[in-house]
Structure formats: C-alpha cells, structure tokens
Design an enzyme around this catalytic site. Sequence first.
Site, PDB file in Angstrom:
ATOM      1  N   HIS A 103      35.434 -32.425   6.930  1.00  0.00           N
ATOM      2  CA  HIS A 103      34.951 -32.694   5.571  1.00  0.00           C
ATOM      3  C   HIS A 103      33.443 -32.460   5.497  1.00  0.00           C
ATOM      4  O   HIS A 103      32.949 -31.827   4.548  1.00  0.00           O
ATOM      5  CB  HIS A 103      35.295 -34.135   5.193  1.00  0.00           C
ATOM      6  CG  HIS A 103      34.680 -34.606   3.923  1.00  0.00           C
ATOM      7  ND1 HIS A 103      35.327 -34.581   2.708  1.00  0.00           N
ATOM      8  CD2 HIS A 103      33.453 -35.141   3.663  1.00  0.00           C
ATOM      9  CE1 HIS A 103      34.543 -35.067   1.773  1.00  0.00           C
ATOM     10  NE2 HIS A 103      33.391 -35.414   2.333  1.00  0.00           N
ATOM     11  N   GLU A 104      32.714 -32.977   6.478  1.00  0.00           N
ATOM     12  CA  GLU A 104      31.253 -32.823   6.468  1.00  0.00           C
ATOM     13  C   GLU A 104      30.849 -31.367   6.686  1.00  0.00           C
ATOM     14  O   GLU A 104      29.905 -30.875   6.054  1.00  0.00           O
ATOM     15  CB  GLU A 104      30.626 -33.724   7.538  1.00  0.00           C
ATOM     16  CG  GLU A 104      30.879 -35.216   7.350  1.00  0.00           C
ATOM     17  CD  GLU A 104      30.462 -35.727   5.988  1.00  0.00           C
ATOM     18  OE1 GLU A 104      29.544 -35.142   5.374  1.00  0.00           O
ATOM     19  OE2 GLU A 104      31.066 -36.716   5.526  1.00  0.00           O
ATOM     20  N   GLU A 113      33.009 -33.400  -3.846  1.00  0.00           N
ATOM     21  CA  GLU A 113      33.800 -34.111  -2.842  1.00  0.00           C
ATOM     22  C   GLU A 113      35.200 -33.532  -2.722  1.00  0.00           C
ATOM     23  O   GLU A 113      35.742 -33.411  -1.618  1.00  0.00           O
ATOM     24  CB  GLU A 113      33.880 -35.601  -3.177  1.00  0.00           C
ATOM     25  CG  GLU A 113      32.660 -36.406  -2.813  1.00  0.00           C
ATOM     26  CD  GLU A 113      32.292 -36.271  -1.342  1.00  0.00           C
ATOM     27  OE1 GLU A 113      33.159 -36.487  -0.467  1.00  0.00           O
ATOM     28  OE2 GLU A 113      31.136 -35.919  -1.070  1.00  0.00           O
TER      29      GLU A 113
END
Length: 295
Positions: free
Chosen positions: A147-148, A224
């Site tokens: 995700h990062e 996100e």
Amino acid sequence: MMRILLFLATNLAVVLIASITLSLFGFNGFMAANGVDLNLNQLLVFCAVFGFAGSLFSLFISKWMAKMSTGTQIITQPRTRHEQWLLQTVEQLSRDAGIKMPEVGIFPAYEANAFATGWNKNDALVAVSQGLLERFSPDEVKAVLAHEIGHVANGDMVTLALVQGVVNTFVMFFARIIGNFVDKVIFKTENGQGIAYYITTIFAELVLGFLASAIVMWFSRKREFRADDAGARLAGTDAMIGALQRLRSEQGVPVNMPDSLTAFGINAGLKKGLAGLFMSHPPLEQRIEALRRRG
C-alpha cells in the site's frame, strides 16, 4: 523535469483561471466602486508564489521531518532476520512497482501503522511501526508495505503538495480581499492598511484554511483507494483485505502519527459525522468493500 513542468503548469493554470473568472464576474469593478484600490492580478500572483512555495518546501523536507517527528530508525545494515525480511520485501515490491527502492525504517510505536513520504518516487522513505511488525503476519505486513509503495509509485506526495498549493493560494487570496474590504469599506481606512486589515486577514485565513482542508482531505481519501488498489496488485487482493481487516480490529488503539504524515499512513484513526469530512482516510469498511468489488 516532468514534475517541474507540472508545478509550473499548475501555477500558471491557477493564476489564469482565477484571473479570468474574476474579470468575467466584474470583481475588479466591484472592489473599485467600493473604494478598495487593489490590483487583484498582482495579489493573485503573490499568493500563488507563496502558497505553492509553502507546500513544496514541506514536500522537500518531508523525509527529514518524518524521521525527526516519529523517531524513525533507518535500516542500513539489517541486524535481525525481521529487518532483513523487511528490506528484501520492500526491494521486491519496489522492483515490481517500477520504482527505485526507498529508504526503509522502523519507528517506535505500539499502534499498527506505516507511512511513506518523500519529494520524489525515486527518493522516498517507507517506514513501519514496531507494533505492526510485532502483531501482524508476514502477509499482512507485506500488504501494508505494498500500500505504501503504491503511494510512492502513484506520486501521491507530489500530487497532494500541488493540491495543497492551490488551496493555499486561494485561502491567502480571499483572506486578503476580505481584509482589504473590511478595512477600507467598513472601517474607512484611507491611507495604507489599518489594524482591521491585519486582524481580519488572519481570522479569515484561519476560517478559510479550516474549511479548505476538507477539500485536501477529500482528495487524500480518493488517493487511498488507489493505493489500496496498488497494494492489491503487488501483494494480492486477499492479503490487502486481510491487512485492512486486521487494522479494523485495532481501531481502539490510539493513533499518534503526526498530522503531517497521516495522509500517507495506512491507519488514520476513526472519526464519524462531520468530522469524517476532515479524515485523510476513508472508513476501513469502504476500503475493504472496494477491494472485494475489485475481485
């Protein structure tokens, strides 16, 4: 080079669109008719320069600030098998995402969290909390890291800096218009700028800045979903869903991430009602549902 051109193009677009809009609505004539001698085009350029300068300065020092504010220790030579695994996993994910491997660090916090920052996708930092490493499974940690890495590969740090620059520009611009109007029209100051201008401008900047932050947070929430999607591509949809479900089970744990980093963390706490407008992250339920629809 492309990022510099994007920055210059965004600056120019903001100034031109705002200038044309003000002219079409006859705002210059309205101000002059009320005794306010203010060159709006010059003011707009001034606000754009300082508005973007502030956001880009924050972007360029973001790695240094992140290390200082969280106590992140960069892993240069792995001392444990966990650190070795962390470096190898980030290296693999970075290669799969087509970016240069970022710096990797661990910050001391009980909460399960992670963040990415940096001014360039090939000069970034990815860090995870000690609590995340201790309590999450390897697959869950990998999904969080993916995700990062997704944030980095998508250029989210630069994009949000540009959005913040636009917001800063208009907050400064309209706060000074309001300050001049109150000072000249209501308080009838004739020479220079009176105390009413400064007080009103500061108050207007605070109010407008607070309201405008909802726009930035809305944009952050949209990014996100993209980072989750990137995480699912890199680590697998099931692993990404599992990591978010695990985060949901820990929502009672206080989140102590500095405000400047929450937009790029994996976990930003929980807010409801109107406070949700100022969240940097969508509710975990929405993120999980989006991944399930992805299949």
